[in-house]
Write an enzyme that holds these catalytic residues in place. Structure first.
Site, short mmCIF file in Angstrom:
data_model
loop_
_atom_site.label_atom_id
_atom_site.label_comp_id
_atom_site.label_asym_id
_atom_site.label_seq_id
_atom_site.Cartn_x
_atom_site.Cartn_y
_atom_site.Cartn_z
CB ILE A 16 31.83 95.41 44.94
CG1 ILE A 16 30.47 95.77 45.51
CG2 ILE A 16 32.22 96.32 43.83
CD1 ILE A 16 30.47 97.14 46.14
N GLY A 17 30.94 92.22 45.91
CA GLY A 17 31.00 91.32 47.06
C GLY A 17 29.94 90.25 46.92
CD GLU A 18 28.85 85.97 44.19
OE1 GLU A 18 28.09 85.13 43.73
OE2 GLU A 18 29.85 86.40 43.59
N GLY A 19 28.11 87.15 49.30
CA GLY A 19 28.08 86.53 50.62
C GLY A 19 26.89 85.61 50.71
CB SER A 20 25.56 83.76 53.56
OG SER A 20 25.75 84.87 54.41
N GLY A 22 23.56 87.05 49.45
CA GLY A 22 23.36 87.30 48.02
C GLY A 22 24.57 88.04 47.50
CB ALA A 24 27.60 93.84 47.51
CE LYS A 39 24.15 93.33 52.34
NZ LYS A 39 24.60 93.71 53.67
CG ASP A 133 28.81 91.97 62.02
OD1 ASP A 133 29.80 91.66 62.73
OD2 ASP A 133 28.59 91.47 60.91
P1 ADP Z 1 28.06 91.38 54.15
O1 ADP Z 1 29.12 91.78 55.11
O2 ADP Z 1 26.85 90.84 54.81
O3 ADP Z 1 28.61 90.51 53.07
P2 ADP Z 1 28.07 94.15 53.32
O4 ADP Z 1 26.93 95.05 53.11
O5 ADP Z 1 28.95 94.49 54.48
O6 ADP Z 1 27.51 92.68 53.43
O7 ADP Z 1 29.00 94.17 52.05
C1 ADP Z 1 29.11 93.25 51.01
C2 ADP Z 1 30.33 93.65 50.16
O8 ADP Z 1 30.14 94.91 49.52
C3 ADP Z 1 31.61 93.80 50.94
O9 ADP Z 1 32.67 93.34 50.15
C4 ADP Z 1 31.74 95.28 51.17
O10 ADP Z 1 33.09 95.66 51.31
C5 ADP Z 1 31.07 95.87 49.94
N1 ADP Z 1 30.29 97.08 50.28
C6 ADP Z 1 29.16 97.09 50.98
N2 ADP Z 1 28.65 98.33 51.10
C7 ADP Z 1 29.51 99.13 50.41
C8 ADP Z 1 29.53 100.54 50.13
N3 ADP Z 1 28.56 101.34 50.57
N4 ADP Z 1 30.54 101.01 49.42
C9 ADP Z 1 31.52 100.20 48.96
N5 ADP Z 1 31.54 98.88 49.17
C10 ADP Z 1 30.56 98.33 49.89
#
Ligand code: ADP
Ligand code: MG
Length: 458
Positions: A16-20, A22, A24, A39, A133
């Site tokens: 559902i997400g990819e960042g620096s 690693g 999610a 995560k 943040d």
């Molecule tokens: P970062 O901002 O460092 O990339 P995050 O923990 O904010 O890390 O989230 C990474 C990704 O996963 C984002 O796209 C965020 O919207 C999604 N995400 C994170 N935590 C949740 C959660 N509890 N439920 C749904 N989506 C989430």
């Protein structure tokens, strides 16, 4: 109790997400059939940096509040740290705001969400944790539209011997003036960022928008933002005004906000209806406790607020304002816009920027250091949250995901434009219930800290 390797208990459904940091992942717990977010954080080689990574899991695990993303467990495998937490089905608030396509939220809706955010912030501040943040992208919505504060990746607990005097700079749109003024981040800095989120849910726009870095920082530091749409009450208007007070001491704490007369009714009904009903019945409480213990805490243990050494007796006196703050220099500097280069390394409309070869030579020590750091900084570390958005890479202007069309280049960014001036900013205000606290004094300023952090990579 779990006997398998923890990872085997989960089925990966989706990224559902990819960042620096690693990835999610959306995962499903095999036995309970419950979905979670996992995560996956690459653990850095250095023990100091991996301790920082673990901090996110430790802090999230310590937070138990209906408006904070629930921690489930955390474990390490193959050089990665895995943090398993509650899944918020409706995603982040930024997405919800964008889905509105300009249709404003009702005031009732805004206040209900805002109160939940304040309750979350009040909870973390009570535990002497700074989030650092807070932004609409880090606030999530559950299926039943309950607010959950998440992403503790930048959070720091106070009284930690590792107190980072602002190694974090933040996401530019949400960074409070004091960061640019080179004064330590404190609990009121989170309040500023929360004010930005409140403004966003009222206007569907960022409060501070500009054509370039220089004016973005100046606008933040001067607190110039367009007034709220007229349909909103005086209460909302004054709330935002107070949260955007330049002097952090003059901003209300989460406690103070929650005891405002205008919010009392919403606060009461929220607290009454917010039992912890979203915790699944089969939620393994015993595992929760052991999961927290599973994390290798840093050698110097982090303490709970009540056990920590008092940070301040009474109010802290603000440090004398340094004379060569970034703001002062910026007021004289030519536009920095041309120095901002898009580095299209990230997918979608998200672009990371680096400051390169700044035209203007900065002659003051602090600012010069800042620029050197910005030049050399690897955005994946110290400036990880320095992510901004740009609609058209050809135009040299800063665009946030909620930016409206920003008129022209920096030069047209005049201070005469429509702004909300807050005359009370300069008035002393008695607010004794407020809990002012800030990151611990450290021997070095944040620039030196930052420098060290970035130098470590080379
Ligand atoms: P970062 O901002 O460092 O990339 P995050 O923990 O904010 O890390 O989230 C990474 C990704 O996963 C984002 O796209 C965020 O919207 C999604 N995400 C994170 N935590 C949740 C959660 N509890 N439920 C749904 N989506 C989430
Ligand atoms: Mg995030």
């Amino acid at each position: 109790m779990t006997t398998n390797a923890p990872m085997e208990n989960y089925k990966i459904l989706n990224v559902i997400g990819e960042g620096s940091f690693g990835k999610a992942l959306l995962v499903c717990h095999q036995n309970t059939n419950q979905n979670y977010v996992m995560k996956e954080v690459r653990l850095p080689k250095s023990s100091g940096a991996s301790r920082d990574s673990r901090q996110e899991a430790i802090l999230l695990a310590k937070m138990k509040h209906p408006n904070i993303v629930k921690f489930r467990e955390s474990f390490e495998e193959d050089g990665h740290l895995y943090i398993v937490m509650e899944y918020c089905e409706r995603g982040d608030l930024l997405v919800t705001i964008k889905h509105q396509r300009g249709k404003l939220f009702s005031e009732q809706n805004i206040l209900q969400w805002f109160v939940q955010m304040c309750l979350a912030v009040q909870h973390i501040h009570e535990k002497r944790v700074l989030h650092r943040d807070i932004k609409s992208k880090n606030i999530f919505l559950t299926q039943s539209r309950r607010i959950k504060l998440g992403d503790f990746g930048s959070a720091r607990i106070l009284s930690s011997p590792m107190a980072h005097a602002c190694t974090y700079v933040g996401t530019p749109y949400y960074v409070p003036p004091e960061i640019w003024e080179n004064v330590p981040y404190n609990n009121k800095s989170d309040i500023w960022s929360l004010g930005c989120v409140l403004y966003e849910i009222c206007t569907l726009k960022h409060p501070f928008q500009a054509g370039g870095w220089k004016n973005l920082i100046l606008k933040i530091c001067h607190g110039s933002y367009s007034p709220l749409p007229s349909l909103y009450s005086y209460e909302l208007r004054s709330l935002i005004k107070q949260m955007f007070r330049k002097d952090p001491r003059q901003r209300p704490s989460a406690n103070t906000i929650l005891t405002r007369r205008g919010l009392l009714k919403v606060v009461k009904s929220t607290v009454v209806t917010q039992t912890d009903d979203e915790m699944p019945e089969n939620y393994p409480q015993d595992e929760l406790t052991s999961a927290i213990q599973h994390i290798n805490e840093p050698s110097a243990p982090l303490e709970d607020a009540q056990h920590s050494k008092p940070l301040c007796s009474g109010r802290r006196h603000w440090k004398k304002k340094p004379t060569d703050t970034v703001v002062n220099i910026l007021e004289d500097a030519t536009s920095l816009t041309s120095s901002v280069e898009a580095n299209r390394s990230v997918g979608g409309d998200v672009i990371k920027y680096e400051l390169k070869e700044l035209r203007k030579k900065w002659n003051k020590e602090t600012s010069e250091s800042l620029l050197n750091i910005l030049n050399n900084a690897d955005l994946t570390t110290a400036f990880q949250t320095y992510t901004i958005y740009k609609a058209k890479p050809s135009e040299e202007c800063l665009k946030g995901p909620l930016s409206s069309d920003i008129p022209g280049p920096d030069a047209t960014d005049s201070r005469e434009e429509e702004i909300a001036v807050d005359p009370e900013r300069l008035q002393p205000r008695s607010d004794d219930e407020d809990t002012d606290f800030e990151e611990e004094d450290v021997d070095t300023d944040w620039l030196s800290e930052l420098k060290r952090a970035t130098e470590a990579q080379y």
